[in-house]
Design a protein around this motif. Structure first.
Motif, mmCIF file in Angstrom:
data_model
loop_
_atom_site.group_PDB
_atom_site.id
_atom_site.type_symbol
_atom_site.label_atom_id
_atom_site.label_comp_id
_atom_site.label_asym_id
_atom_site.label_seq_id
_atom_site.Cartn_x
_atom_site.Cartn_y
_atom_site.Cartn_z
ATOM 1 N N ILE A 1 0.714 -1.251 0.399
ATOM 2 C CA ILE A 1 0.230 0.169 -0.142
ATOM 3 C C ILE A 1 0.816 1.248 0.404
ATOM 4 C CG2 ILE A 1 -1.661 1.533 1.512
ATOM 5 C CD1 ILE A 1 -2.400 -1.033 -0.102
ATOM 6 N N PHE A 2 1.962 0.843 0.888
ATOM 7 C CA PHE A 2 3.176 2.494 0.774
ATOM 8 C C PHE A 2 4.399 1.285 0.156
ATOM 9 C CE2 PHE A 2 0.058 2.842 4.482
ATOM 10 C CZ PHE A 2 -0.862 4.009 3.554
ATOM 11 N N GLU A 3 4.887 2.924 -0.579
ATOM 12 C CA GLU A 3 6.504 2.696 -0.611
ATOM 13 C C GLU A 3 7.227 2.255 0.810
ATOM 14 O OE1 GLU A 3 8.007 5.186 -3.363
ATOM 15 O OE2 GLU A 3 5.574 5.193 -4.666
ATOM 16 N N ASN A 4 7.127 2.607 1.740
ATOM 17 C CA ASN A 4 7.377 2.534 2.556
ATOM 18 C C ASN A 4 7.374 1.160 3.360
ATOM 19 O OD1 ASN A 4 8.591 2.571 5.340
ATOM 20 N ND2 ASN A 4 8.685 4.701 5.884
ATOM 21 N N ASP A 5 7.831 0.272 3.286
ATOM 22 C CA ASP A 5 8.179 -1.461 3.632
ATOM 23 C C ASP A 5 7.450 -1.015 5.361
ATOM 24 O OD1 ASP A 5 7.873 -2.218 1.211
ATOM 25 O OD2 ASP A 5 9.953 -3.029 1.312
ATOM 26 N N LYS A 6 8.540 0.024 6.159
ATOM 27 C CA LYS A 6 7.961 -0.237 7.597
ATOM 28 C C LYS A 6 7.015 0.545 7.983
ATOM 29 C CE LYS A 6 10.296 -0.264 11.572
ATOM 30 N NZ LYS A 6 10.577 -1.417 11.784
ATOM 31 N N LEU A 7 6.340 1.446 7.015
ATOM 32 C CA LEU A 7 4.909 1.848 7.473
ATOM 33 C C LEU A 7 4.085 0.775 7.458
ATOM 34 C CD1 LEU A 7 3.317 4.561 7.882
ATOM 35 C CD2 LEU A 7 3.668 4.661 5.507
ATOM 36 N N ASN A 8 3.973 -0.115 5.883
ATOM 37 C CA ASN A 8 2.452 -1.081 5.868
ATOM 38 C C ASN A 8 2.578 -2.232 6.756
ATOM 39 O OD1 ASN A 8 2.443 -0.427 2.886
ATOM 40 N ND2 ASN A 8 3.884 -1.428 2.366
ATOM 41 N N GLN A 9 4.238 -2.275 7.323
ATOM 42 C CA GLN A 9 4.401 -3.223 8.913
ATOM 43 C C GLN A 9 3.232 -2.175 9.750
ATOM 44 O OE1 GLN A 9 8.218 -3.597 10.169
ATOM 45 N NE2 GLN A 9 8.056 -5.449 11.917
ATOM 46 N N TYR A 10 3.542 -1.873 10.220
ATOM 47 C CA TYR A 10 3.186 -0.881 11.063
ATOM 48 C C TYR A 10 2.004 0.112 11.289
ATOM 49 C CZ TYR A 10 7.437 1.784 12.630
ATOM 50 O OH TYR A 10 8.773 1.739 13.503
ATOM 51 N N CYS A 11 0.986 -0.348 9.779
ATOM 52 C CA CYS A 11 -0.374 -0.300 9.532
ATOM 53 C C CYS A 11 -0.804 -2.081 10.284
ATOM 54 C CB CYS A 11 -0.245 0.131 8.123
ATOM 55 S SG CYS A 11 -0.447 1.433 8.063
ATOM 56 N N ASP A 12 -0.077 -3.222 9.415
ATOM 57 C CA ASP A 12 -0.256 -4.390 9.847
ATOM 58 C C ASP A 12 -0.486 -5.092 11.426
ATOM 59 O OD1 ASP A 12 -0.568 -4.934 7.111
ATOM 60 O OD2 ASP A 12 1.177 -5.315 6.843
ATOM 61 N N LEU A 13 -0.028 -3.949 11.996
ATOM 62 C CA LEU A 13 0.321 -4.333 13.402
ATOM 63 C C LEU A 13 -0.802 -3.710 13.836
ATOM 64 C CD1 LEU A 13 4.556 -3.834 14.577
ATOM 65 C CD2 LEU A 13 3.148 -6.079 14.610
ATOM 66 N N LEU A 14 -1.033 -2.015 13.984
ATOM 67 C CA LEU A 14 -1.790 -1.294 14.440
ATOM 68 C C LEU A 14 -3.161 -2.019 13.929
ATOM 69 C CD1 LEU A 14 -2.519 0.770 15.668
ATOM 70 C CD2 LEU A 14 -3.055 1.850 13.949
ATOM 71 N N VAL A 15 -3.178 -2.648 12.997
ATOM 72 C CA VAL A 15 -4.571 -3.286 12.823
ATOM 73 C C VAL A 15 -4.811 -4.875 13.578
ATOM 74 C CG1 VAL A 15 -6.702 -4.574 11.006
ATOM 75 C CG2 VAL A 15 -5.055 -2.547 10.106
ATOM 76 N N HIS A 16 -3.519 -5.024 13.707
ATOM 77 C CA HIS A 16 -4.310 -6.031 14.215
ATOM 78 C C HIS A 16 -4.180 -6.097 16.423
ATOM 79 C CE1 HIS A 16 -2.518 -9.714 15.876
ATOM 80 N NE2 HIS A 16 -2.335 -9.428 17.248
ATOM 81 N N ARG A 17 -3.735 -5.431 16.347
ATOM 82 C CA ARG A 17 -3.632 -4.826 17.748
ATOM 83 C C ARG A 17 -5.323 -4.414 18.100
ATOM 84 N NH1 ARG A 17 2.331 -2.595 18.481
ATOM 85 N NH2 ARG A 17 3.352 -4.217 18.069
ATOM 86 N N ILE A 18 -5.936 -3.334 17.003
ATOM 87 C CA ILE A 18 -7.032 -3.165 16.898
ATOM 88 C C ILE A 18 -7.964 -3.700 17.546
ATOM 89 C CG2 ILE A 18 -8.920 -2.445 16.402
ATOM 90 C CD1 ILE A 18 -6.704 0.683 15.573
ATOM 91 N N LYS A 19 -7.643 -4.911 16.660
ATOM 92 C CA LYS A 19 -8.660 -6.352 16.312
ATOM 93 C C LYS A 19 -8.360 -7.125 17.436
ATOM 94 C CE LYS A 19 -9.472 -9.153 12.381
ATOM 95 N NZ LYS A 19 -9.878 -9.244 11.340
ATOM 96 N N GLU A 20 -7.292 -7.370 18.094
ATOM 97 C CA GLU A 20 -7.271 -7.778 19.393
ATOM 98 C C GLU A 20 -7.573 -7.671 20.365
ATOM 99 O OE1 GLU A 20 -3.306 -10.714 20.060
ATOM 100 O OE2 GLU A 20 -3.132 -8.552 20.420
#
Length: 133
Positions: free
Chosen positions: A12-31
């Motif tokens: 989604i973003f060119e910045n791989d770290k930003l993609n990783q952060y968004c995946d982590l945040l979605v996961h944590r909110i879902k938890e």
């Protein structure tokens, strides 16, 4: 529950770290809440074709219901330990990262002009309702 790498897999973003952060945040909110947050703002507008793909994104906005928003408040400081700081406002939590900010908005009635969609069957987002012809 395992972290889904939807942002990372779809680049989604060119910045791989930003993609990783968004995946982590979605996961944590879902938890915490049991539901996935929706992307809103400029990223959702790009996904729905209302902004060009090369639009300069200033921050990333997610939105959750008022009920779920109240659930994450006690976890706001531990929700994203990788953050430089976490700012609390009545209508949103702002997670400050190195070069970006991610905001979690409290869903309010002002978003009734949007409809939920799923980008490439992986990422929930809200986009503007198409005008009726």
């Amino acid at each position: 529950m395992q972290v889904e790498n939807n942002f990372k897999d779809l680049k989604i973003f060119e910045n791989d770290k930003l993609n990783q952060y968004c995946d982590l945040l979605v996961h944590r909110i879902k938890e915490i809440t049991g539901v996935s947050p929706y992307l809103v703002g400029s990223v959702a507008k790009i996904m729905s074709g209302h902004l060009p793909e090369d639009y300069e994104i200033k921050d990333i906005d997610f939105i959750i219901s008022s009920f779920e928003f109240r659930k994450i408040l006690p976890h706001r400081n531990s929700l994203f330990p990788e953050a430089k700081s976490v700012e609390m406002r009545p209508e949103r939590v702002i997670i400050h990262l190195e070069k970006f900010a991610i905001e979690i908005w409290n869903y309010k009635e002002r978003n009734i002009d949007k409809e939920p969609k799923i980008y490439k069957n992986k990422i929930h987002y809200l986009c503007l309702l198409e005008p009726k012809q």
